[in-house]
Design an enzyme around this catalytic site. Structure first.
Site, mmCIF file in Angstrom:
data_model
loop_
_atom_site.group_PDB
_atom_site.id
_atom_site.type_symbol
_atom_site.label_atom_id
_atom_site.label_comp_id
_atom_site.label_asym_id
_atom_site.label_seq_id
_atom_site.Cartn_x
_atom_site.Cartn_y
_atom_site.Cartn_z
ATOM 1 N N ASP A 13 0.712 -1.179 -0.236
ATOM 2 C CA ASP A 13 0.511 -0.314 -0.048
ATOM 3 C C ASP A 13 0.951 1.351 0.608
ATOM 4 O O ASP A 13 2.236 1.616 0.734
ATOM 5 C CB ASP A 13 -0.622 -0.022 1.480
ATOM 6 C CG ASP A 13 -1.710 1.490 1.384
ATOM 7 O OD1 ASP A 13 -2.122 2.351 0.719
ATOM 8 O OD2 ASP A 13 -1.743 1.984 2.084
ATOM 9 N N TYR A 29 3.382 10.096 0.496
ATOM 10 C CA TYR A 29 4.064 9.654 1.590
ATOM 11 C C TYR A 29 5.765 9.605 1.465
ATOM 12 O O TYR A 29 6.213 9.588 0.520
ATOM 13 C CB TYR A 29 3.904 7.612 1.573
ATOM 14 C CG TYR A 29 2.480 6.933 1.721
ATOM 15 C CD1 TYR A 29 1.879 7.573 2.855
ATOM 16 C CD2 TYR A 29 2.400 5.902 1.522
ATOM 17 C CE1 TYR A 29 0.489 7.474 3.055
ATOM 18 C CE2 TYR A 29 1.181 5.788 2.627
ATOM 19 C CZ TYR A 29 0.550 6.390 2.903
ATOM 20 O OH TYR A 29 -1.245 5.349 3.719
ATOM 21 N N ARG A 59 -8.971 10.767 1.021
ATOM 22 C CA ARG A 59 -10.183 11.634 1.666
ATOM 23 C C ARG A 59 -10.740 12.067 1.215
ATOM 24 O O ARG A 59 -10.841 12.947 0.077
ATOM 25 C CB ARG A 59 -8.728 12.705 2.892
ATOM 26 C CG ARG A 59 -8.038 12.114 3.925
ATOM 27 C CD ARG A 59 -7.985 13.009 4.626
ATOM 28 N NE ARG A 59 -7.091 12.154 6.374
ATOM 29 C CZ ARG A 59 -7.620 11.373 6.871
ATOM 30 N NH1 ARG A 59 -9.328 11.207 7.395
ATOM 31 N NH2 ARG A 59 -7.175 10.962 7.762
ATOM 32 N N GLN A 78 -10.637 2.327 2.938
ATOM 33 C CA GLN A 78 -9.284 2.064 4.238
ATOM 34 C C GLN A 78 -10.399 2.991 4.954
ATOM 35 O O GLN A 78 -9.835 4.480 5.271
ATOM 36 C CB GLN A 78 -8.027 2.689 3.500
ATOM 37 C CG GLN A 78 -6.450 1.821 4.598
ATOM 38 C CD GLN A 78 -5.061 2.626 4.128
ATOM 39 O OE1 GLN A 78 -4.405 3.298 4.140
ATOM 40 N NE2 GLN A 78 -5.230 1.183 2.272
ATOM 41 N N LEU A 121 -1.134 -1.275 14.375
ATOM 42 C CA LEU A 121 -0.464 -1.240 15.411
ATOM 43 C C LEU A 121 -0.302 -0.553 16.799
ATOM 44 O O LEU A 121 0.657 -0.831 17.154
ATOM 45 C CB LEU A 121 0.742 -1.591 14.860
ATOM 46 C CG LEU A 121 1.037 -3.267 13.984
ATOM 47 C CD1 LEU A 121 2.299 -3.231 13.348
ATOM 48 C CD2 LEU A 121 0.619 -4.091 14.874
ATOM 49 N N GLY A 179 2.614 -0.465 8.922
ATOM 50 C CA GLY A 179 3.183 0.043 8.655
ATOM 51 C C GLY A 179 5.117 0.225 9.198
ATOM 52 O O GLY A 179 5.577 1.203 9.026
ATOM 53 N N ARG A 221 10.623 -6.222 13.589
ATOM 54 C CA ARG A 221 9.015 -5.900 13.836
ATOM 55 C C ARG A 221 8.057 -6.584 12.274
ATOM 56 O O ARG A 221 6.876 -6.883 12.903
ATOM 57 C CB ARG A 221 8.598 -4.694 14.026
ATOM 58 C CG ARG A 221 7.286 -4.557 14.731
ATOM 59 C CD ARG A 221 7.185 -2.449 15.635
ATOM 60 N NE ARG A 221 6.001 -3.296 15.767
ATOM 61 C CZ ARG A 221 5.604 -1.578 15.826
ATOM 62 N NH1 ARG A 221 5.856 -0.781 15.008
ATOM 63 N NH2 ARG A 221 4.297 -1.737 16.609
#
Length: 323
Positions: free
Chosen positions: A56, A61, A133, A184, A232, A287, A293
């Site tokens: 994604d 970003y 959005r 999302q 998370l 992410g 992790r």
């Protein structure tokens, strides 16, 4: 485990999504470096190692550098493109010296955003493009026309939305000849309004939630995949510093650790398994750029929390009993 609606579109789509927001360095105009490229390779490999094949992005970003560095990885490893599902988002515009930050669903901006993402990703097509959005000034007929144009051209295979209610999705869907495939939303053990609004019906004890009623139901009835960003909780229940945390957050982190120890797994897996246990078929987006992790999330799709464990986590995180 509830079925995932996205598998009707992509039969082999992974239940977890790797969110690429952290790739490419800082949110500024500095260039992509070899270290950023190495980091992207390592993170992508860690995601692939635990079975993730859904990636994604968004055009904003790290100021476009997340897509850019991912595209460099694909250029170096072209075989990956056929193995993965590539998703990106558009419609958020940063502010500058002249204008404030804003949302933009104009046809020209959507069209140009797709072209820019394809160039940065070094790909001929985007599997899923999301409107990031809602834009209050969107001319919905114009939006539907440009989405149809992009689909007909083959530049985008499927479309979705992000941060939208069921009614908003229904409005756009009514103008399209093809189905929107995903929505999302922020959902996690620390972002509970999507649950609290359901138990708030006819009860004044649950107040202040911001989630729009009917959104989960619309998505379920129309096979729109719900993806959970922020799944998370930024590590709140899986190792983050709790010195400024609330008592409910501390108690939840302790309970997550207890369930992780009981199942010989990681706290990350427990937090994600809690989302997956919900019958909406939620597809969590993770992410982290830390490969350890990322790997720690791998057991999430194998761990089956009991009804009692699920409720214990929910109520503990709320910090008070159900009404």
């Amino acid at each position: 485990m509830a079925a995932s609606p996205i598998n009707q579109v992509f039969p082999k789509a992974s239940r977890l999504v790797y969110g690429c927001m952290g790739l490419g360095g800082n949110w500024d105009n500095s260039p992509v470096t070899q270290d950023h490229l190495n980091q992207a390779h390592t993170a992508i490999d860690a995601a692939l190692e635990i079975g993730i094949n859904y990636f994604d992005h968004a055009d904003i970003y790290t100021m476009g550098k997340a897509e850019q560095v991912f595209g460099q990885v694909l250029a170096q490893r072209p075989e990956l493109r056929e193995q993965i599902i590539l998703q990106t988002k558009a419609a958020i515009r940063f502010g500058d010296d002249q204008w404030c930050g804003r949302y933009d669903w104009s046809a020209d901006y959507i069209r140009q955003s797709v072209e820019d993402s394809l160039r940065r990703l070094q790909s001929e097509s985007i599997d899923v493009m999301m409107l990031h959005r809602p834009d209050p000034l969107a001319e919905m007929d114009e939006v539907a026309a440009v989405l149809s144009e992009l689909k007909s051209s083959g530049k985008v295979q499927h479309f979705g939305v992000s941060n939208m209610s069921g009614a908003q999705i229904a409005h756009l869907q009514s103008l399209l000849s093809f189905s929107l495939v995903a929505n999302q939303l922020e959902m996690s053990l620390s972002k509970l309004d999507w649950l609290d609004h359901n138990i708030a019906v006819n009860d004044e004890q649950v107040k202040g939630h911001s989630f729009v009623a009917g959104t989960l139901e619309y998505c379920a009835m129309n096979k729109v995949q719900i993806q959970a960003w922020g799944s998370l909780s930024r590590g709140l229940f899986s190792g983050a510093d709790l010195s400024n945390a609330s008592q409910a957050q501390r108690d939840t982190a302790q309970l997550v650790r207890q369930y992780a120890d009981q199942n010989s797994t990681s706290p990350e897996a427990v937090v994600l398994a809690w989302l997956i246990r919900h019958p909406a078929g939620i597809q969590p987006v993770i992410g982290s750029v830390n490969p350890d992790r990322i790997r720690a999330c791998g057991d999430a799709t194998k761990l089956q929390l009991s009804r009692e464990q699920w409720y214990q986590l929910y109520v503990t995180s709320r910090g008070n009993a159900l009404p």
